[in-house]
Scaffold this motif. Structure first.
Motif, PDB file in Angstrom:
ATOM      1  N   GLY A 289      74.707  45.071  43.698  1.00 52.36           N
ATOM      2  CA  GLY A 289      75.458  44.143  42.852  1.00 52.36           C
ATOM      3  C   GLY A 289      76.263  43.146  43.651  1.00 52.36           C
TER       4      GLY A 289
ATOM      5  N   GLY B  35      82.563  42.377  39.037  1.00 52.60           N
ATOM      6  CA  GLY B  35      81.749  42.590  37.839  1.00 52.60           C
ATOM      7  C   GLY B  35      80.312  42.918  38.184  1.00 52.60           C
ATOM      8  N   ARG B  36      79.766  42.209  39.176  1.00 51.47           N
ATOM      9  CA  ARG B  36      78.390  42.483  39.602  1.00 51.47           C
ATOM     10  C   ARG B  36      78.279  43.868  40.233  1.00 51.47           C
ATOM     11  NH1 ARG B  36      74.754  37.880  40.374  1.00 51.47           N
ATOM     12  NH2 ARG B  36      75.424  36.426  38.762  1.00 51.47           N
TER      13      ARG B  36
ATOM     14  N   VAL C 281      80.141  46.526  39.518  1.00 52.34           N
ATOM     15  CA  VAL C 281      80.203  47.499  38.421  1.00 52.34           C
ATOM     16  C   VAL C 281      78.883  47.515  37.656  1.00 52.34           C
ATOM     17  CG1 VAL C 281      81.331  48.026  36.220  1.00 52.34           C
ATOM     18  CG2 VAL C 281      82.712  47.404  38.215  1.00 52.34           C
ATOM     19  N   LEU C 282      78.341  46.347  37.379  1.00 52.74           N
ATOM     20  CA  LEU C 282      77.067  46.266  36.663  1.00 52.74           C
ATOM     21  C   LEU C 282      75.946  46.925  37.469  1.00 52.74           C
ATOM     22  CD1 LEU C 282      75.519  45.165  34.214  1.00 52.74           C
ATOM     23  CD2 LEU C 282      75.115  43.083  35.531  1.00 52.74           C
TER      24      LEU C 282
ATOM     25  N   VAL D 122      76.389  50.724  37.284  1.00 47.56           N
ATOM     26  CA  VAL D 122      76.001  51.271  35.974  1.00 47.56           C
ATOM     27  C   VAL D 122      74.482  51.266  35.809  1.00 47.56           C
ATOM     28  CG1 VAL D 122      76.108  50.848  33.480  1.00 47.56           C
ATOM     29  CG2 VAL D 122      78.189  50.715  34.858  1.00 47.56           C
ATOM     30  N   LEU D 123      73.849  50.148  36.126  1.00 52.35           N
ATOM     31  CA  LEU D 123      72.393  50.054  35.947  1.00 52.35           C
ATOM     32  C   LEU D 123      71.650  51.010  36.879  1.00 52.35           C
ATOM     33  CD1 LEU D 123      71.822  46.220  35.507  1.00 52.35           C
ATOM     34  CD2 LEU D 123      71.671  47.997  33.775  1.00 52.35           C
TER      35      LEU D 123
END
Length: 109
Positions: A61, A77-78, A80-81, A84-85
């Protein structure tokens, strides 16, 4: 040569399966503690796959912002994304693996 080998392998696997089912008749059995070497449950937790996937997803990310045309790339944000993904992908891969979770192992002297 292949036929006798195949028959031998099938016979040995059937005898192993029969030996495993012999004590699983649903009848409670009391064992002395000294005879218990290992206790496990079928299946394992998805936590390890999610953690490994999340750990891989964080740098992926962060690196997705590299070479961005705009200056407004949200690195946090990237990250965390990605966590999660990739964590979800890791948990899914771990769910496809049918292992055993050891809940007791005999202490070694």
């Amino acid at each position: 040569m292949r036929a006798p080998l195949t028959v031998a392998l099938l016979a040995s696997s059937l005898s192993i399966a029969w030996a495993q089912k012999a004590g699983l008749g649903g009848v409670p059995r009391t064992l002395p503690v000294t005879e218990i070497v290992r206790v496990w449950l079928e299946g394992d937790s998805l936590t390890s796959g999610a953690i490994i996937g999340g750990a891989i997803g964080i740098p992926v990310g962060v690196l997705s912002c590299q070479g961005s045309v705009t200056e407004n790339c949200n690195v946090l944000g990237r990250a965390v994304l990605g966590a999660v993904l990739y964590g979800a992908i890791g948990a899914w891969i771990d769910s496809r693996h049918h292992g055993r979770t050891v809940i007791y192992r005999e202490p070694r002297p």
